[in-house]
Structures are given as structure tokens and as C-alpha cells.
Design an enzyme around this catalytic site. Structure first.
Site, short mmCIF file in Angstrom:
data_model
loop_
_atom_site.label_atom_id
_atom_site.label_comp_id
_atom_site.label_asym_id
_atom_site.label_seq_id
_atom_site.Cartn_x
_atom_site.Cartn_y
_atom_site.Cartn_z
N THR A 57 0.84 -1.20 0.00
CA THR A 57 0.00 0.00 0.00
C THR A 57 0.87 1.26 0.00
O THR A 57 2.00 1.23 0.50
CB THR A 57 -0.90 0.07 1.26
OG1 THR A 57 -0.07 -0.07 2.41
CG2 THR A 57 -1.96 -1.01 1.28
N ILE A 58 0.32 2.34 -0.54
CA ILE A 58 0.94 3.65 -0.32
C ILE A 58 0.47 4.05 1.07
O ILE A 58 -0.70 3.93 1.41
CB ILE A 58 0.54 4.67 -1.41
CG1 ILE A 58 1.19 6.05 -1.13
CG2 ILE A 58 -0.96 4.83 -1.57
CD1 ILE A 58 1.01 7.07 -2.27
N SER A 59 1.39 4.51 1.90
CA SER A 59 1.04 4.88 3.27
C SER A 59 0.09 6.08 3.26
O SER A 59 -0.01 6.81 2.26
CB SER A 59 2.28 5.24 4.07
OG SER A 59 3.15 4.13 4.14
N HIS A 64 3.04 9.75 6.24
CA HIS A 64 4.16 10.40 5.52
C HIS A 64 4.56 11.68 6.25
O HIS A 64 5.74 11.95 6.44
CB HIS A 64 3.75 10.72 4.08
CG HIS A 64 3.74 9.53 3.16
ND1 HIS A 64 2.93 9.44 2.05
CD2 HIS A 64 4.44 8.37 3.19
CE1 HIS A 64 3.15 8.29 1.43
NE2 HIS A 64 4.05 7.62 2.11
N SER A 88 5.39 3.35 -3.64
CA SER A 88 4.92 4.28 -4.67
C SER A 88 5.97 5.31 -5.06
O SER A 88 5.86 5.96 -6.10
CB SER A 88 3.70 5.03 -4.15
OG SER A 88 4.09 5.83 -3.04
N1 SAH Z 1 6.45 4.54 1.85
C1 SAH Z 1 5.87 3.62 0.86
C2 SAH Z 1 5.39 2.39 1.62
C3 SAH Z 1 5.10 1.23 0.73
S1 SAH Z 1 4.58 -0.22 1.64
C4 SAH Z 1 4.71 4.34 0.20
O1 SAH Z 1 4.06 5.13 0.87
O2 SAH Z 1 4.43 4.10 -0.99
C5 SAH Z 1 6.15 -0.93 2.08
C6 SAH Z 1 7.03 -1.37 0.93
O3 SAH Z 1 8.11 -2.11 1.48
C7 SAH Z 1 6.36 -2.31 -0.07
O4 SAH Z 1 6.43 -1.74 -1.35
C8 SAH Z 1 7.17 -3.60 0.01
O5 SAH Z 1 7.32 -4.27 -1.23
C9 SAH Z 1 8.51 -3.09 0.52
N2 SAH Z 1 9.33 -4.09 1.21
C10 SAH Z 1 8.91 -5.08 2.05
N3 SAH Z 1 9.96 -5.78 2.50
C11 SAH Z 1 11.08 -5.23 1.95
C12 SAH Z 1 12.47 -5.52 2.04
N4 SAH Z 1 12.92 -6.52 2.79
N5 SAH Z 1 13.34 -4.74 1.35
C13 SAH Z 1 12.89 -3.71 0.58
N6 SAH Z 1 11.58 -3.39 0.45
C14 SAH Z 1 10.68 -4.14 1.12
#
Ligand code: SAH
Length: 224
Positions: A57-59, A64, A88
Site C-alpha cells: 500500500t501507499i502509506s 508520511h 509508490s
Molecule cells: N512509503 C511507501 C510504503 C510502501 S509499503 C509508500 O508510501 O508508498 C512498504 C514497501 O516495502 C512495499 O512496497 C514492500 O514491497 C517493501 N518491502 C517489504 N519488505 C522489503 C524488504 N525486505 N526490502 C525492501 N523493500 C521491502
């Protein structure tokens, strides 16, 4: 009075300010420059996380904002910042705006993302919003699992003044402590029983100082 569902980016950011979530001009100005509508199609201007794909998900905008606020004193022009689980790309671009990567060649901002499709999704978003970021050396989105960064890659990455982790870990990964520069700050959700708590971790005189902030809800930082 404020409405919950906003229909444009400025209203969303103003709403966060009215609610007291954004109480810092630097956070306000940074987030105002990164239109959430370019990073997610569905309900971009509502203060809620939105599903992307692959369980990701996008947080929420308030999350943020709260994370950025915590990082503001280390996230300055010339700083080195890494967004782990960049998803995202929204927060990674906020880091790029705040450190002024386009004009300050000392600034370095990198997003690390485990899922290739999500990396591509973020690159499309950035192309739509700030294509100029994709043409510079000091801004990158890397397809990489943070748990699989080897010694050479760790050396190549260098040290960071600001580290944001957008997914929750069962315990603080050693690699993150290694990547944190002296005086740097790391924001990470850590699991505690059935809940998650956001931690602010700083490195002072080589020692790690942990500050427990508040309960949060993130997706999991995957080991594989
Ligand atoms: N700040 C981002 C959060 C996305 S959700 C936003 O607001 O768009 C968290 C993300 O962490 C996901 O895209 C997931 O694929 C990634 N993720 C999960 N485990 C991970 C890892 N071990 N290394 C790198 N990315 C990871």
C-alpha cells in the site's frame, strides 16, 4: 470544520495542517510539492493508505507527514537519505525535494524496493511527477531486498543521515545500524506482540539511542 474527503492535493495538505498533523512549515512545503494524485489513482486526496498491488500500500498522508517531521532535522540540502520499502515513491521524492538533489550534488537520495513491479510503478509515478529526477546520478530507485544487501553493496551505498523504513520489522535489522551515519536518524516500525510501534533511532558517539514514539500499522518488511 474540515471535510474528510478532499479533491485536490493542496486541500489534503491544508487539511493535515488544520488537524495539527502538519505543524511544521518544512513538512508543509515539502509535501505540497509532491502531488499524491501522481502516485496513486484511487482516492489520492483522502487521508488513508491505498492498495497498490503485491500486498503493498501507499502509506497514508498523515503517516508520511509524521515520518517526515521526525526526519526534518537530518534531511537537509547536502544530506544522504534512503527510503527502504519505497513503494509508490512518494516519500522518496519528498526526500529528494527536501534535500534539493537537483541542485545540490552533495545530496543523495535512494529508494530501495523489494518488488520489481512496484519499482516500475514508482518509476512511472516519478516520470509523471518529477521526470527530471530520473536523469540525475544522485537520485535512484533500486530493486533490492534490504536483508539481501551484501558487504560490497553496503560499502557502495555508504552512510546515511536519514533512513526511513516503510514496513515493519520484528527486530531492528543490523544492516540499518551499519548504514546509519554518526548523528543520523532512522525511523522504523518495530513489531511488539500484536502491535507495531514507530521508533526513532539515532547514532550518537557511535552508540544507538532508541526512542519509542507511537503505535502504527504498516505492511511487513519481508526477509525473502
Ligand atoms: N512509503 C511507501 C510504503 C510502501 S509499503 C509508500 O508510501 O508508498 C512498504 C514497501 O516495502 C512495499 O512496497 C514492500 O514491497 C517493501 N518491502 C517489504 N519488505 C522489503 C524488504 N525486505 N526490502 C525492501 N523493500 C521491502
Amino acid at each position: 470544520m474540515y471535510t474528510i474527503a478532499e479533491d485536490n492535493h493542496k486541500s489534503l495538505i491544508d487539511n493535515l495542517k488544520t488537524r495539527g498533523i502538519i505543524d511544521d512549515d518544512d513538512v508543509y512545503n515539502t509535501m505540497l510539492q509532491v502531488d499524491r494524485g501522481r502516485y496513486i489513482k484511487e482516492n489520492p486526496y483522502v487521508d488513508t493508505p491505498v492498495y497498490i498491488s503485491h500486498g503493498v500500500t501507499i502509506s497514508s498522508p498523515h503517516m508520511h507527514a509524521l515520518s517526515l517531521k521526525r526526519l526534518m532535522n537530518v534531511l537537509k540540502p547536502g544530506a544522504r537519505a534512503i527510503d527502504i520499502g519505497s513503494g509508490s515513491g512518494y516519500l522518496t521524492v519528498c526526500m529528494a525535494i527536501r534535500t534539493n538533489v537537483l541542485e545540490n550534488k552533495n545530496s543523495f537520495v535512494i529508494g530501495l524496493e523489494r518488488v520489481k513491479d512496484v519499482v516500475n510503478f514508482s518509476l512511472e509515478n516519478i516520470k509523471r511527477d518529477k521526470p527530471e529526477l530520473l536523469n540525475i546520478e544522485n537520485f535512484k530507485i533500486l530493486h533490492k531486498n534490504i536483508y539481501k544487501v551484501d558487504e560490497q553493496e553496503k560499502k557502495d551505498l555508504g552512510l546515511f543521515d536519514a533512513i526511513h523504513v516503510g514496513a515493519s520489522a520484528s527486530e531492528l535489522p543490523d544492516i540499518l545500524v551499519d548504514l546509519l551515519a554518526e548523528g543520523g536518524k532512522l525511523i522504523i516500525p518495530l513489531e511488539e506482540g500484536s502491535t507495531q510501534v514507530l521508533y526513532e533511532i539515532t547514532k550518537k558517539n557511535g552508540k544507538i539511542v532508541k526512542d519509542r514514539l507511537f503505535d502504527v500499522c504498516f505492511v511487513t518488511l519481508k526477509k525473502n
